[in-house]
Design a protein around this motif. Structure first.
Motif, short mmCIF file in Angstrom:
data_model
loop_
_atom_site.label_atom_id
_atom_site.label_comp_id
_atom_site.label_asym_id
_atom_site.label_seq_id
_atom_site.Cartn_x
_atom_site.Cartn_y
_atom_site.Cartn_z
N GLU A 190 0.83 -1.21 0.00
CA GLU A 190 0.00 0.00 0.00
C GLU A 190 0.87 1.26 0.00
O GLU A 190 0.58 2.22 -0.72
CB GLU A 190 -0.94 0.01 1.20
CG GLU A 190 -2.08 -0.97 1.10
CD GLU A 190 -2.87 -1.11 2.38
OE1 GLU A 190 -2.53 -0.47 3.41
OE2 GLU A 190 -3.85 -1.89 2.38
N HIS A 191 1.90 1.25 0.81
CA HIS A 191 2.78 2.42 0.87
C HIS A 191 3.61 2.59 -0.40
O HIS A 191 3.70 3.69 -0.95
CB HIS A 191 3.72 2.31 2.09
CG HIS A 191 3.05 2.70 3.36
ND1 HIS A 191 2.18 1.88 4.03
CD2 HIS A 191 3.13 3.84 4.10
CE1 HIS A 191 1.75 2.49 5.11
NE2 HIS A 191 2.31 3.68 5.18
N ALA A 237 9.35 4.92 0.48
CA ALA A 237 8.02 4.59 1.01
C ALA A 237 8.07 3.37 1.93
O ALA A 237 7.25 3.23 2.83
CB ALA A 237 7.04 4.35 -0.13
N ALA A 238 9.05 2.49 1.72
CA ALA A 238 9.20 1.34 2.63
C ALA A 238 9.48 1.83 4.04
O ALA A 238 9.00 1.26 5.02
CB ALA A 238 10.32 0.43 2.14
N PHE A 239 10.23 2.92 4.16
CA PHE A 239 10.54 3.48 5.48
C PHE A 239 9.36 4.27 6.04
O PHE A 239 9.16 4.32 7.25
CB PHE A 239 11.82 4.32 5.40
CG PHE A 239 13.02 3.48 5.08
CD1 PHE A 239 13.73 2.84 6.08
CD2 PHE A 239 13.40 3.29 3.76
CE1 PHE A 239 14.81 2.04 5.78
CE2 PHE A 239 14.49 2.49 3.45
CZ PHE A 239 15.19 1.86 4.46
N ASP A 240 8.55 4.84 5.15
CA ASP A 240 7.31 5.48 5.60
C ASP A 240 6.36 4.43 6.17
O ASP A 240 5.67 4.67 7.17
CB ASP A 240 6.64 6.23 4.44
CG ASP A 240 7.49 7.38 3.93
OD1 ASP A 240 8.32 7.91 4.71
OD2 ASP A 240 7.33 7.75 2.75
N PHE A 241 6.33 3.27 5.52
CA PHE A 241 5.54 2.16 6.05
C PHE A 241 6.02 1.78 7.44
O PHE A 241 5.21 1.62 8.38
CB PHE A 241 5.62 0.94 5.12
CG PHE A 241 5.40 -0.37 5.80
CD1 PHE A 241 4.19 -0.68 6.40
CD2 PHE A 241 6.42 -1.31 5.87
CE1 PHE A 241 3.99 -1.89 7.05
CE2 PHE A 241 6.23 -2.52 6.51
CZ PHE A 241 5.01 -2.81 7.10
N ARG A 292 12.00 -7.69 -2.58
CA ARG A 292 11.18 -6.52 -2.93
C ARG A 292 12.05 -5.26 -3.00
O ARG A 292 11.88 -4.44 -3.90
CB ARG A 292 10.07 -6.32 -1.91
CG ARG A 292 8.97 -7.33 -2.04
CD ARG A 292 8.02 -7.22 -0.84
NE ARG A 292 6.79 -7.86 -1.14
CZ ARG A 292 5.66 -7.22 -1.46
NH1 ARG A 292 5.63 -5.92 -1.50
NH2 ARG A 292 4.57 -7.89 -1.73
N LEU A 293 12.95 -5.12 -2.05
CA LEU A 293 13.85 -3.96 -2.07
C LEU A 293 14.77 -4.01 -3.29
O LEU A 293 15.06 -2.97 -3.89
CB LEU A 293 14.66 -3.89 -0.77
CG LEU A 293 13.87 -3.53 0.48
CD1 LEU A 293 14.74 -3.67 1.72
CD2 LEU A 293 13.29 -2.12 0.39
N THR A 294 15.22 -5.20 -3.66
CA THR A 294 16.05 -5.34 -4.86
C THR A 294 15.27 -4.92 -6.10
O THR A 294 15.80 -4.21 -6.97
CB THR A 294 16.56 -6.79 -5.00
OG1 THR A 294 17.32 -7.14 -3.84
CG2 THR A 294 17.43 -6.96 -6.24
N SER A 329 16.47 -1.10 7.60
CA SER A 329 15.11 -1.46 8.00
C SER A 329 15.09 -2.34 9.24
O SER A 329 14.36 -2.07 10.19
CB SER A 329 14.41 -2.21 6.86
OG SER A 329 14.36 -1.43 5.71
N GLU A 330 15.90 -3.38 9.22
CA GLU A 330 15.92 -4.31 10.36
C GLU A 330 16.43 -3.63 11.63
O GLU A 330 15.91 -3.87 12.72
CB GLU A 330 16.76 -5.55 10.03
CG GLU A 330 16.20 -6.41 8.91
CD GLU A 330 14.82 -6.97 9.19
OE1 GLU A 330 14.50 -7.27 10.36
OE2 GLU A 330 14.04 -7.11 8.24
N GLY A 331 17.42 -2.77 11.47
CA GLY A 331 17.90 -2.02 12.62
C GLY A 331 16.82 -1.11 13.18
O GLY A 331 16.64 -1.00 14.40
#
Length: 190
Positions: free
Chosen positions: A72-73, A86-90, A133-135, A157-159
């Motif tokens: 969605e993001h 947007a992955a970080f906004d999610f 997905r990030l790739t 992200s994991e951090g």
């Protein structure tokens, strides 16, 4: 009144999801799931023959939720660079949810990863899917080395996921987004 199988399964899975995520998979017994779901213990074991099977269903359910929220993001963002950010906004939105307790896969792996090969496998699959997905997002942004950029992004992200769970703050997502922006500035074509 007898509840149909699909409804009973949904009730059990919703109860398991809430309890496992809040308390951990080892701390929650099948009696607690029975009580929270309103499904008899006999019916519960007809639906899920073991707690291990229910944990697997819980993790698969969490994977579906994660992928839906992430999509969605990302899908709402326009250009490729913004789709990555947007992955970080999610993550930021997720961290602000009142019931946020970190990553269900990291938590379950921490509890059972050494004794449950299936939990370890599901955690690895979930993390590998996120990296894939990030790739793909990095490829769409014409990154010279999309796989390497995705490795950097997943570490950020994991951090952020772990730090946010510990600090009970969404700020790690904001800092990770800033760091991702710096990476993109350095690694993407101008």
């Amino acid at each position: 009144m007898t509840v149909d199988t699909a409804t009973a399964q949904r009730q059990v899975l919703e109860a398991a999801d809430a309890l496992f995520y809040e308390r951990g998979v080892q701390a929650v017994g099948m009696d607690a799931i029975r009580t929270a779901s309103g499904v008899s213990l006999k019916r519960l074991y007809q639906l899920f023959s073991s707690k291990d099977e229910l944990i697997e269903a819980y993790l698969k359910h969490r994977d579906e939720l994660w992928n839906t929220m992430l999509a969605e993001h990302v899908d709402a963002a326009g250009e490729p660079r913004e789709r990555i950010l947007a992955a970080f906004d999610f993550l930021n939105d997720w961290f602000q949810q009142p019931d946020y307790r970190g990553c269900a896969f990291i938590n379950s792996f921490g509890e059972l990863g050494t004794v449950s090969p299936r939990v370890a496998e599901l955690a690895n699959e979930h993390k590998a899917d996120f990296q894939r997905r990030l790739t793909e997002l990095a490829e769409a942004a014409d990154a010279p080395d999309p796989a390497r950029l995705a490795e950097y992004l997943i570490l950020l992200s994991e951090g952020a996921i772990t730090r946010s769970a510990i600090s009970r703050s969404a700020e790690p997502a904001q800092r990770a987004r800033e760091a991702a922006g710096l990476l993109l500035d350095a690694l993407l074509p101008a």
